[in-house]
Write a protein that holds these residues in place. Structure first.
Motif, PDB file in Angstrom:
ATOM      1  N   GLY A 154      71.319-126.316  94.065  1.00  0.00           N
ATOM      2  CA  GLY A 154      71.827-126.436  95.426  1.00  0.00           C
ATOM      3  C   GLY A 154      72.231-125.133  96.078  1.00  0.00           C
ATOM      4  N   LEU A 155      71.695-124.003  95.604  1.00  0.00           N
ATOM      5  CA  LEU A 155      72.080-122.700  96.144  1.00  0.00           C
ATOM      6  C   LEU A 155      70.877-121.870  96.549  1.00  0.00           C
ATOM      7  CD1 LEU A 155      74.753-121.620  93.489  1.00  0.00           C
ATOM      8  CD2 LEU A 155      75.220-122.442  95.806  1.00  0.00           C
ATOM      9  N   PHE A 156      71.099-120.986  97.524  1.00  0.00           N
ATOM     10  CA  PHE A 156      70.229-119.841  97.738  1.00  0.00           C
ATOM     11  C   PHE A 156      70.852-118.683  96.970  1.00  0.00           C
ATOM     12  CE2 PHE A 156      69.523-121.981 101.954  1.00  0.00           C
ATOM     13  CZ  PHE A 156      68.170-122.253 101.780  1.00  0.00           C
ATOM     14  N   ASN A 157      70.102-118.026  96.107  1.00  0.00           N
ATOM     15  CA  ASN A 157      70.580-116.824  95.427  1.00  0.00           C
ATOM     16  C   ASN A 157      69.702-115.673  95.889  1.00  0.00           C
ATOM     17  OD1 ASN A 157      71.175-114.688  93.665  1.00  0.00           O
ATOM     18  ND2 ASN A 157      71.690-116.074  91.999  1.00  0.00           N
ATOM     19  N   PHE A 158      70.270-114.825  96.764  1.00  0.00           N
ATOM     20  CA  PHE A 158      69.511-113.748  97.378  1.00  0.00           C
ATOM     21  C   PHE A 158      69.915-112.382  96.830  1.00  0.00           C
ATOM     22  CE2 PHE A 158      69.150-116.685 101.264  1.00  0.00           C
ATOM     23  CZ  PHE A 158      67.926-117.178 100.829  1.00  0.00           C
ATOM     24  N   ASP A 159      70.332-112.326  95.580  1.00  0.00           N
ATOM     25  CA  ASP A 159      70.760-111.070  94.982  1.00  0.00           C
ATOM     26  C   ASP A 159      69.608-110.073  94.962  1.00  0.00           C
ATOM     27  OD1 ASP A 159      72.317-109.192  93.669  1.00  0.00           O
ATOM     28  OD2 ASP A 159      71.717-109.934  91.695  1.00  0.00           O
ATOM     29  N   ASN A 160      69.749-109.002  95.738  1.00  0.00           N
ATOM     30  CA  ASN A 160      68.752-107.928  95.812  1.00  0.00           C
ATOM     31  C   ASN A 160      67.382-108.440  96.252  1.00  0.00           C
ATOM     32  OD1 ASN A 160      68.150-105.151  95.626  1.00  0.00           O
ATOM     33  ND2 ASN A 160      67.214-105.424  93.629  1.00  0.00           N
ATOM     34  N   VAL A 161      67.351-109.458  97.088  1.00  0.00           N
ATOM     35  CA  VAL A 161      66.101-110.050  97.555  1.00  0.00           C
ATOM     36  C   VAL A 161      65.720-109.450  98.914  1.00  0.00           C
ATOM     37  CG1 VAL A 161      65.033-112.191  98.359  1.00  0.00           C
ATOM     38  CG2 VAL A 161      66.445-112.199  96.305  1.00  0.00           C
ATOM     39  N   PRO A 162      64.479-108.971  99.081  1.00  0.00           N
ATOM     40  CA  PRO A 162      64.045-108.479 100.390  1.00  0.00           C
ATOM     41  C   PRO A 162      64.098-109.597 101.430  1.00  0.00           C
ATOM     42  CG  PRO A 162      62.496-107.826  98.669  1.00  0.00           C
ATOM     43  CD  PRO A 162      63.432-108.825  98.050  1.00  0.00           C
ATOM     44  N   LEU A 163      64.372-109.224 102.671  1.00  0.00           N
ATOM     45  CA  LEU A 163      64.509-110.213 103.734  1.00  0.00           C
ATOM     46  C   LEU A 163      63.277-111.110 103.835  1.00  0.00           C
ATOM     47  CD1 LEU A 163      66.126-111.274 106.188  1.00  0.00           C
ATOM     48  CD2 LEU A 163      64.868-109.634 107.583  1.00  0.00           C
ATOM     49  N   GLN A 164      62.092-110.538 103.733  1.00  0.00           N
ATOM     50  CA  GLN A 164      60.878-111.337 103.898  1.00  0.00           C
ATOM     51  C   GLN A 164      60.747-112.405 102.815  1.00  0.00           C
ATOM     52  OE1 GLN A 164      57.200-109.082 103.909  1.00  0.00           O
ATOM     53  NE2 GLN A 164      56.206-110.599 105.225  1.00  0.00           N
ATOM     54  N   GLU A 165      61.141-112.075 101.589  1.00  0.00           N
ATOM     55  CA  GLU A 165      61.094-113.056 100.503  1.00  0.00           C
ATOM     56  C   GLU A 165      62.098-114.175 100.747  1.00  0.00           C
ATOM     57  OE1 GLU A 165      62.150-113.266  95.732  1.00  0.00           O
ATOM     58  OE2 GLU A 165      61.361-111.395  96.558  1.00  0.00           O
ATOM     59  N   ALA A 166      63.306-113.813 101.209  1.00  0.00           N
ATOM     60  CA  ALA A 166      64.305-114.831 101.529  1.00  0.00           C
ATOM     61  C   ALA A 166      63.817-115.726 102.659  1.00  0.00           C
ATOM     62  CB  ALA A 166      65.624-114.164 101.907  1.00  0.00           C
ATOM     63  N   GLU A 223      57.719-104.887 113.034  1.00  0.00           N
ATOM     64  CA  GLU A 223      57.683-104.747 111.585  1.00  0.00           C
ATOM     65  C   GLU A 223      58.747-105.635 110.949  1.00  0.00           C
ATOM     66  OE1 GLU A 223      60.855-102.021 113.014  1.00  0.00           O
ATOM     67  OE2 GLU A 223      58.799-102.490 113.641  1.00  0.00           O
ATOM     68  N   VAL A 224      58.564-105.920 109.665  1.00  0.00           N
ATOM     69  CA  VAL A 224      59.555-106.704 108.936  1.00  0.00           C
ATOM     70  C   VAL A 224      60.799-105.839 108.725  1.00  0.00           C
ATOM     71  CG1 VAL A 224      60.080-107.939 106.809  1.00  0.00           C
ATOM     72  CG2 VAL A 224      57.754-107.995 107.753  1.00  0.00           C
ATOM     73  N   PRO A 225      61.992-106.295 109.120  1.00  0.00           N
ATOM     74  CA  PRO A 225      63.212-105.503 108.925  1.00  0.00           C
ATOM     75  C   PRO A 225      63.404-105.097 107.463  1.00  0.00           C
ATOM     76  CG  PRO A 225      63.651-107.363 110.371  1.00  0.00           C
ATOM     77  CD  PRO A 225      62.266-107.559 109.835  1.00  0.00           C
ATOM     78  N   ASP A 226      63.746-103.832 107.249  1.00  0.00           N
ATOM     79  CA  ASP A 226      63.917-103.297 105.894  1.00  0.00           C
ATOM     80  C   ASP A 226      65.337-103.582 105.419  1.00  0.00           C
ATOM     81  OD1 ASP A 226      63.735-101.976 103.535  1.00  0.00           O
ATOM     82  OD2 ASP A 226      63.746 -99.961 104.384  1.00  0.00           O
ATOM     83  N   ILE A 227      65.551-104.817 104.967  1.00  0.00           N
ATOM     84  CA  ILE A 227      66.885-105.271 104.580  1.00  0.00           C
ATOM     85  C   ILE A 227      66.792-105.995 103.249  1.00  0.00           C
ATOM     86  CG2 ILE A 227      68.757-106.878 105.148  1.00  0.00           C
ATOM     87  CD1 ILE A 227      68.167-106.367 108.073  1.00  0.00           C
ATOM     88  N   ARG A 228      67.753-105.726 102.359  1.00  0.00           N
ATOM     89  CA  ARG A 228      67.895-106.504 101.134  1.00  0.00           C
ATOM     90  C   ARG A 228      69.231-107.242 101.185  1.00  0.00           C
ATOM     91  NH1 ARG A 228      64.748-105.899  96.538  1.00  0.00           N
ATOM     92  NH2 ARG A 228      62.976-104.511  96.852  1.00  0.00           N
ATOM     93  N   LEU A 229      69.219-108.468 100.712  1.00  0.00           N
ATOM     94  CA  LEU A 229      70.417-109.290 100.740  1.00  0.00           C
ATOM     95  C   LEU A 229      71.079-109.286  99.370  1.00  0.00           C
ATOM     96  CD1 LEU A 229      68.956-112.349 102.671  1.00  0.00           C
ATOM     97  CD2 LEU A 229      69.953-110.258 103.596  1.00  0.00           C
TER      98      LEU A 229
END
Length: 397
Positions: free
Chosen positions: A326-338, A355-361
């Motif tokens: 029941g969770l999203f786990n976005f540890d060090n996940v690139p924005l596009q993958e999330a 362009e795809v924003p260069d962000i990691r969550l």
């Protein structure tokens, strides 16, 4: 009209009744993202103070938020990395908790300055839920919903029944007939096979299986993502065909398979036991608990079907099965993958303005948050989101 200062002060002193708490939550749900951001800015300090005096139902989560925020190391700002101020996140977390959103902790590392506020031009989109489609051997289709219970089909002597959010087969089958369970975007469901093997099916996934396991092996086919708890039977190995690109051999174990067509790899993550993963050239590897076998999935992206090597890495198994819990786990996940996860869970289409924003969550949050609540978080990360119908346009400026 809600007196915000008064009600928040009473929250902080834990003087609100159950009725007042419910009314305040209902009012918060009516706010737009822009109004919510204004509430954070105006009453952030008071909201943070609520951490020390919230109702028991909220206390554990607030304490977890406080611990995680207070122990974070704040990196020195550089031209390439910016962290969102922790004070701002404490405010956002407190407001989100009052909303019932359940945001644990988010951080951002990005190369762009902050974006304009989120723009939402339609009603909010709720999270996914339990549900699936069952295709019987004769081609007929049954809609599966957790609200239903009891027998729904009988084929070749085997009975399929619904119990809560699970479809359960008995062991009375006499013929090898095949069924397929599939989940559209925004749905997930659970299956108990005739041998007792339990399968959790994520959104946009499918599993084809017999209503009777006979012969020398138990064989099923999977697309998308599924978590397996395979019933042990050394005399009849369990084999999974993964989109005709990989095969998994099992005796009895717990593992997760991620084989979405738009992901870069087909990955098998082992939690317990032992499995052998084979690619299309029959080269196989045995992985241990805590390991993940990855096979390049370039054919799903570029039409290349010749890369069949297998890479084995150590991985965070909790992250791999967060969806099941029941969770999203976005540890060090690139924005596009999330975003690909959000597309499947909220049944939306995501496009990028440039362009795809260069962000990691980083961090995790409940999958029961509405899309509107999640967009508030993305705004704080410097991501500009514009929602029209079921299309979310993403940009960073």
């Amino acid at each position: 009209m809600i007196n915000k200062s008064e009600i928040l002060a009473r929250f902080a002193r834990n003087e609100v009744s159950a009725e007042e708490r419910a009314a305040f939550h209902a009012w918060l749900q009516t706010l737009t993202p822009a109004e919510m951001a204004a509430l954070m800015d105006e009453y952030g300090e008071m909201l943070v103070h609520i951490e020390t005096s919230s109702a028991p139902a909220d206390e554990a989560l607030l304490a977890a938020i406080h611990r995680e925020i207070s122990t974070q190391e704040v990196a020195e700002p550089t031209p390439l990395i910016r962290r969102i101020a922790l004070r701002k996140w404490a405010q956002a977390a407190a407001v989100a908790l009052l909303l019932g959103v359940g945001i644990y902790l988010w951080e951002a590392r990005q190369t762009h300055p902050a974006a304009p506020p989120v723009v939402v031009q339609n009603t909010d989109i709720g999270p996914g839920k339990e549900g699936a489609l069952l295709t019987l051997a004769d081609g007929s289709v049954i809609t599966l919903e957790s609200a239903h219970t009891g027998q729904i089909a009988q084929q070749g002597g085997a009975t399929a029944s619904l119990s809560g959010n699970s479809l359960v087969y008995d062991k009375n089958g006499r013929e090898d007939v095949y069924n397929t369970m599939s989940t559209p975007n925004g749905r997930q469901f659970r299956l108990v096979l005739p041998d007792g093997t339990k399968v959790w099916l994520n959104a946009a996934s499918s599993i084809r299986y017999p209503t009777l396991f006979s012969g020398k092996e138990r064989r099923v086919s999977v697309t998308g993502e599924a978590y397996f708890e395979v019933a042990a039977n050394a005399d009849m190995p369990f084999r999974i065909n993964v989109r005709d690109k990989a095969e998994i051999e099992v005796l009895g174990t717990n593992f997760n398979v991620n084989a979405y067509n738009n992901e870069e790899t087909i990955s098998t993550t082992l939690l317990a036991g032992s499995v052998r993963v084979l690619s299309t050239n029959n080269k196989g590897v045995i992985i241990k608990p805590g390991q993940q076998a990855q096979i390049a999935n370039l054919s799903g992206i570029q039409g290349n079907q010749h890369n069949t090597g297998i890479e084995v890495i150590s991985t965070d198994v909790d992250k791999a099965v967060a969806w099941k819990n029941g969770l999203f786990n976005f540890d060090n996940v690139p924005l596009q993958e999330a975003m690909r996860q959000l597309e499947r869970w909220y049944d939306i289409r995501i496009v990028y303005e440039k362009e795809v924003p260069d962000i990691r969550l980083a961090g995790k949050m409940t999958k029961q948050v509405t899309l509107g609540g999640l967009l508030i978080v993305l705004e704080e990360l410097g991501v500009h989101c514009k929602l029209e119908a079921n299309t979310l346009t993403v940009s960073a400026k």
